[in-house]
Write a protein that holds these residues in place. Structure first.
Motif, PDB file in Angstrom:
ATOM      1  N   THR A   1      35.181  39.949   2.242  1.00 14.74           N
ATOM      2  CA  THR A   1      35.915  40.601   3.335  1.00 14.74           C
ATOM      3  C   THR A   1      37.330  40.059   3.475  1.00 14.74           C
ATOM      4  OG1 THR A   1      34.969  38.996   4.883  1.00 14.74           O
ATOM      5  CG2 THR A   1      33.834  41.121   4.652  1.00 14.74           C
TER       6      THR A   1
ATOM      7  N   TYR B   1      39.320  39.381   0.774  1.00 15.75           N
ATOM      8  CA  TYR B   1      40.080  39.592  -0.459  1.00 15.75           C
ATOM      9  C   TYR B   1      41.409  40.314  -0.230  1.00 15.75           C
ATOM     10  CZ  TYR B   1      36.045  38.131  -3.282  1.00 15.75           C
ATOM     11  OH  TYR B   1      35.009  37.426  -3.863  1.00 15.75           O
ATOM     12  N   ALA B   2      41.421  41.294   0.646  1.00 15.46           N
ATOM     13  CA  ALA B   2      42.670  42.026   0.902  1.00 15.46           C
ATOM     14  C   ALA B   2      43.732  41.082   1.467  1.00 15.46           C
ATOM     15  CB  ALA B   2      42.424  43.191   1.851  1.00 15.46           C
ATOM     16  N   ASP B   3      43.342  40.233   2.402  1.00 16.98           N
ATOM     17  CA  ASP B   3      44.279  39.253   2.961  1.00 16.98           C
ATOM     18  C   ASP B   3      44.704  38.252   1.896  1.00 16.98           C
ATOM     19  OD1 ASP B   3      44.177  40.426   5.463  1.00 16.98           O
ATOM     20  OD2 ASP B   3      42.628  39.067   6.217  1.00 16.98           O
TER      21      ASP B   3
ATOM     22  N   PHE C   1      45.024  38.835  -1.244  1.00 19.80           N
ATOM     23  CA  PHE C   1      45.986  39.477  -2.148  1.00 19.80           C
ATOM     24  C   PHE C   1      47.379  39.496  -1.530  1.00 19.80           C
ATOM     25  CE2 PHE C   1      47.715  43.325  -4.394  1.00 19.80           C
ATOM     26  CZ  PHE C   1      47.816  42.699  -5.626  1.00 19.80           C
ATOM     27  N   GLU C   2      47.465  39.723  -0.237  1.00 12.94           N
ATOM     28  CA  GLU C   2      48.763  39.660   0.428  1.00 12.94           C
ATOM     29  C   GLU C   2      49.328  38.243   0.366  1.00 12.94           C
ATOM     30  OE1 GLU C   2      50.574  42.266   1.494  1.00 12.94           O
ATOM     31  OE2 GLU C   2      48.938  43.364   0.523  1.00 12.94           O
TER      32      GLU C   2
ATOM     33  N   ASN D   1      37.710  41.578  -8.128  1.00  5.91           N
ATOM     34  CA  ASN D   1      36.884  41.643  -6.927  1.00  5.91           C
ATOM     35  C   ASN D   1      35.470  41.115  -7.136  1.00  5.91           C
ATOM     36  OD1 ASN D   1      38.513  43.147  -4.735  1.00  5.91           O
ATOM     37  ND2 ASN D   1      38.864  44.361  -6.585  1.00  5.91           N
TER      38      ASN D   1
END
Length: 222
Positions: free
Chosen positions: A41, A43-45, A47-48, A66
């Motif tokens: 959950t 991973y998106a943060d 990547f930023e 991922n």
């Protein structure tokens, strides 16, 4: 073999390490980012975060995996650097070994690959995960805790001396006990060890610490 073992810092703490990374990579190849030590959950943060962290490193783009299976399926030689981020070290090592990615990373390093590991991503390159048991819960029930062992039998702990005085003292006492049976290098967040072939470079202006035979040795002091 070129491996950066970062004590877990970011931003201003890793400016010099990122400069050194920029000097040794193939600028025509992208970066492969591995956030597997974190929960999916996040991973998106993550990547930023990595886009900001490597903004001054000359790479075409950053690709993130991922899953460990996705990582194992990659042709790692397509990438100028593999960046392995922090989180739970036991989760990370478990997923790398279960998927076969652990052996793929070994092959990549043996073919002159470049890896940058931060915190958990650095600890896995030590002898084993014994030193980080104080910090990380082994919720995946990993039994084989042996790492890549790139420091000749030395385990690694990160974030050392960057916590509260009470936490630092607890870590010191733990490492004094653990080091009766193994060597441990404890890295502050501002320090990165760079394994450059047969050479070891120290990047950072703070001391790091070697625990051995139940005693502590301060390294790279002025």
């Amino acid at each position: 073999m070129k491996v950066f073992l970062c004590g877990g810092g970011a931003g201003i703490q890793t400016v010099e390490a990122n400069k050194r990374l920029n000097e040794v990579i193939d600028h025509s190849k992208p970066c492969l980012y591995v956030p597997l030590a974190m929960e999916r959950t996040m991973y998106a943060d993550c990547f930023e975060w990595i886009k900001g962290e490597l903004k001054n490193v000359d790479i075409p783009y950053i690709e993130m995996v991922n899953s460990a299976d996705e990582l194992a399926a990659k042709n790692m030689n397509d990438f100028g650097v593999i960046f392995i981020g922090g989180g739970n070290t036991f989760k990370l090592l478990h997923e790398l070994k279960a998927s076969g990615a652990f052996e793929k990373i070994k092959e990549y390093l043996n073919s002159e690959g470049v890896v940058f590991g931060g915190s958990a991503g650095a600890i896995i390159f030590g002898k084993d995960l014994e030193a980080c048991k104080l910090d990380d819960a082994n919720e995946v029930n990993l039994s084989d805790i042996n790492g890549f062992d790139l420091l000749d039998g030395t385990s690694i702990l990160c974030h050392y001396t960057n916590r509260t005085a009470e936490e630092d003292e607890k870590a010191r006492q733990y490492l004094l006990e653990v080091s009766k049976h193994r060597r441990v290098v404890a890295l502050p967040e501002e320090v990165t060890l760079f394994i450059n072939g047969e050479n070891l470079e120290v990047i950072g202006n703070r001391p790091y610490f070697l625990f051995e035979n139940g005693a502590i040795i301060t390294q790279n002091e002025e």
